[in-house]
Design a protein around this motif. Structure first.
Motif: not given
Length: 352
Positions: A201-211, A222-237
């Motif tokens: 429930k914020n207003a994000l359009r992109n996945m937050p970086p470097r979690l 409940n945001n407005s996220i449109e896509g997920i970058p390639e290999n996004y989950f590599n940093v949160i294994p």
């Protein structure tokens, strides 16, 4: 299968430890010889139960200021008042505080005196939900384990806010005003032990970086996220629970591998714009795809590839682990394809 069950139990145990600990601590009191030495003073605006000498109840009293906190207090309840400021003076003697609940007040960032919170060297839980904060408060004590900031007006996270919060395990920022520009690549630097991050429930359009690398529960509903970058989950294994319900995800916005991430056990993608079932990992157990635009289920595409079965083992132990699949609210017409059951032999419920 036994290994998977043990892992799930371990995940649930770890992620609930902070809450279990909070319940346990509420009933922990010092031995009489520890606290009778102190003055049993009690602010006249509050209630001090003799049977629970480490707690101070000041909630629902129309308070506009925080009273002086006695030195014996561990648990401080100040929710649902009219408090606008957090000065340093009331906490001068409160060196034992572990828990502060300031939910449902009128606190602003300008009302928090610098050092008022960071001086509380033993504080573990800080509740500031339903206030008037516009940015994450700072500085905070290094000891902090949970920070609850839901339903404020937070749109900024100043640089270095989390740099010393290495003990924080839960950060709740849901229902605020966060935009993509609130995050820098080092915003979450320092959160070495964070396990649960809630930014629903914020207003994000992109996945937050470097979690943070230890994140296990990520909630972005409940945001407005449109896509997920390639290999996004590599940093949160270690991410095991991922919620992206009520966003704007489309097939074009997903990487080619979809959510083929071995750590994810529960994936929620309800109320998006998907027309296909994304690729998933053989380890996934719960998949929510209701209320998208899916017309059919191509099992030959979504059925996870499994490794060769060890000798004398069966597919029930080493095949896909999916147990729950929700597909209602799409354009799929029954019956369920039989090859779906052939692939996912552990399915216990399919909602269509």
């Amino acid at each position: 299968m036994a290994t998977t069950i043990c892992f799930i139990i371990w995940v649930l145990f770890i992620t609930d430890t902070a809450w279990t600990r909070s319940v346990r601590q509420v009933y922990e009191v010092n031995e009489p010889e520890d606290w009778t030495m102190h003055d049993f003073d009690c602010p006249r605006e509050c209630f001090c139960p003799p049977s629970f000498p480490t707690a101070l109840y000041c909630e629902n009293r129309g308070l506009k200021e925080i009273p002086a906190i006695p030195s014996r207090i561990w648990y401080l309840y100040l929710e649902n008042n009219l408090i606008e400021t957090i000065p340093e003076k009331p906490f001068e003697n409160a060196t034992q505080l572990r828990w502060i609940n300031l939910n449902k007040n009128k606190i602003t960032n300008y009302g928090i005196e610098k050092g008022a919170l960071s001086q509380l060297k033993k504080l573990l839980f800080l509740f500031l939900e339903d206030n008037e904060l516009e940015e994450v408060p700072s500085p905070l004590p290094r000891s902090l384990e949970q920070l609850q900031l839901a339903r404020n007006k937070v749109s900024r996270i100043p640089q270095g806010t989390f740099s010393n919060l290495e003990n924080l395990t839960l950060l709740d920022l849901q229902h605020n005003k966060l935009l993509d520009n609130a995050f820098q690549r080092d915003t979450f630097k320092g959160l070495k032990n964070l396990m649960q991050l809630n930014m629903a429930k914020n207003a994000l359009r992109n996945m937050p970086p470097r979690l943070p690398a230890n994140t296990m529960q990520l909630y972005l509903d409940n945001n407005s996220i449109e896509g997920i970058p390639e290999n996004y989950f590599n940093v949160i294994p270690k991410v095991a629970f991922l919620r992206l319900n009520h966003n704007k995800l489309s097939d074009a916005g997903l990487p080619s591998s979809g959510f083929n991430v071995s750590s994810i056990l529960d994936l929620q993608l309800s109320h998006n714009q998907l027309t296909k079932v994304p690729r998933i990992s053989a380890h996934l157990q719960h998949l929510h795809l209701d209320h998208n635009k899916i017309k059919n289920v191509n099992v030959s595409v979504i059925c996870p590839t499994t490794t060769t079965l060890p000798a004398e083992q069966d597919i029930f132990s080493y095949g896909p682990h999916l147990r729950y699949l929700r597909l209602d609210g799409n354009e799929i017409k029954p019956p369920i394809p039989m090859d779906l059951m052939t692939c996912f032999r552990l399915l216990q419920a399919v909602v269509i």
